[in-house]
Write an enzyme that holds these catalytic residues in place. Structure first.
Site, PDB file in Angstrom:
ATOM      1  N   TYR A  55      48.316  33.265  44.425  1.00 18.13           N
ATOM      2  CA  TYR A  55      48.778  34.576  43.980  1.00 18.13           C
ATOM      3  C   TYR A  55      49.900  34.355  42.980  1.00 18.13           C
ATOM      4  CZ  TYR A  55      49.146  39.632  44.281  1.00 18.13           C
ATOM      5  OH  TYR A  55      49.151  40.961  43.979  1.00 18.13           O
ATOM      6  N   LYS A 110      20.650  43.528  53.837  1.00 19.03           N
ATOM      7  CA  LYS A 110      20.253  42.913  52.572  1.00 19.03           C
ATOM      8  C   LYS A 110      21.236  41.808  52.189  1.00 19.03           C
ATOM      9  CE  LYS A 110      17.070  43.594  49.418  1.00 19.03           C
ATOM     10  NZ  LYS A 110      15.672  43.949  49.698  1.00 19.03           N
TER      11      LYS A 110
END
Length: 406
Positions: A55, A110
């Protein structure tokens, strides 16, 4: 506070918890509790140094580099490896228009299949709009985060325009699996079924029941694959050039199919037909099946009830396929979409071309090889050769077609 039986009164919470407990007695509900997906990091951040790299301030250097050279996004983010699974919940499995929230278990499923079969990360996205323009605009706006778009369970005929418009404006693969996944697997199965009976695809006359997304896509792909003749029936009968009341998608199919000019009912069209392809909920009587040609091929793919029950079909046909996993020759989209996207993502394709779909179908058909038999014209979804074969064929064809960037 307690009721007359001494039970603590917790109002709605008490009722809801009890209802959930009852639902969890069904193993399907128990498996879905909490959802089927989670996001995990690919790097470990264990100290301040790691945090400063993952970060701020380290991440700013990567962002600035991508701002200067946008192509670096594929190397330094997950963009090129992740697919958006997008639906509006209007055509979910056999359930129809059940809305975005109710579609999420299917979209999660899916994504699970993408990961399990091809190692592809994906994100289910259920949209709270059904307007074509709004769906296109929404997907275009979120596309910078993804390497591909898998459209799912969007009703026809809107699905055709949505896919077409997205393919025109995006430089990443857009693939409506209800159309093309089914078509790829159906072509592979039919090519091998023809071999079982000593024929080629070009020798066959086929009749398709159902003019929705799957029916029209299967028809187009079988024409591309070289089938002798194919005609489509909708709820009003056979589709042919000049029939009144056809929408744009059906009119397009009418112009390229039904060379014989068949009109009237599907029952009359099946007389002497070599192939029946079922992609609707309509039942075909046994007396009609009996009129089909010798060595017929029946692909009755409606779920959970095939248009022609396999036990009936076997009395008249040499090869029988369904969409169900409890009968041989299951025509299942999972044989196609994981490998198609794996191959497209591996070469950072800008599109999935018709040739890439045909290459996927050929790769699937070839896997059967010398083991070809009436009950084995298509591989199992759990055949570990499927994804490598399909992805390699798709990637190679992408390079031939000039849509690969890697």
């Amino acid at each position: 506070m307690a009721d007359a039986d001494g039970h603590e009164d917790r109002g709605v919470f008490h009722v809801t918890t009890t209802a959930h407990d009852r639902l969890d007695e069904d193993p399907a509900f128990a498996l879905h509790r909490g959802g089927k997906l989670r996001v995990e990091s690919s790097v470990e951040v264990a100290d301040h140094e790691g945090l400063a790299l993952a970060y701020t301030p380290g991440v700013a250097r990567v962002c600035s580099a991508i701002a200067d050279s946008p192509e670096l996004v594929d190397t330094y983010t997950w963009k090129s490896k992740v697919v958006a699974v997008v639906t509006d919940g209007t055509a979910v499995l056999g359930l129809g228009n059940i809305g975005p929230e109710a579609s999420l278990p299917v979209m999660e499923g899916k994504s699970l299949l993408f990961k399990q079969f091809a190692g592809v990360d994906s994100v289910p996205i259920a949209l709270s709009c059904t307007d074509t323009d709004q769906i296109v605009e929404t997907v275009v706006r979120m596309a910078p985060s993804f390497g591909g778009i898998n459209l799912e369970d969007i009703s026809a005929p809107r699905c055709f325009e949505i896919e077409r418009r997205l393919r025109e404006v995006l430089d990443i693969p857009v693939f409506h699996d209800d159309q093309h996944g089914t078509a790829i697997v159906a072509l592979a199965a039919l090519r091998n079924a023809a071999r079982v009976t000593g024929r080629e695809l070009g020798d066959l006359r086929a009749v398709v029941s159902g003019a929705g997304a799957s029916g029209l896509a299967v028809t187009r792909m079988l024409i591309e694959g070289g089938i002798g003749d194919i005609a489509v029936a909708d709820s009003k009968g056979m589709i042919y050039a000049g029939r009144e009341g056809l929408n744009a998608a059906k009119a397009e199919i009418a112009a390229i199919s039904n060379k014989a000019g068949l009109q009237g009912s599907i029952e009359s069209a099946l007389a002497g037909a070599d192939v029946f392809i079922g992609l609707s909920a309509g039942e075909v009587p046994e007396s009609v099946v009996a009129t089909m040609a010798k060595d017929a091929i029946i692909c009755a793919m409606a779920n959970p009830n095939p248009e022609i029950h396999p036990d009936v079909a076997r009395s008249y046909a040499s090869v029988v396929a369904t969409g169900r996993s409890d009968f041989p020759n299951q025509i299942n989209n999972v044989l196609a979409f994981p490998g198609v996207f794996r191959g497209a993502l591996d070469v950072r394709a800008t599109d999935i071309t018709e040739n890439m779909k045909l290459a996927a179908a050929n790769a699937l058909a070839d896997l059967v090889g010398d083991d070809l038999a009436p009950d084995y014209v298509i591989p199992s979804p759990f055949d570990e050769r499927v994804v490598p074969a399909v992805s390699a064929a798709v990637a190679a064809q992408a390079r031939k077609d000039g849509v690969a960037r890697a």
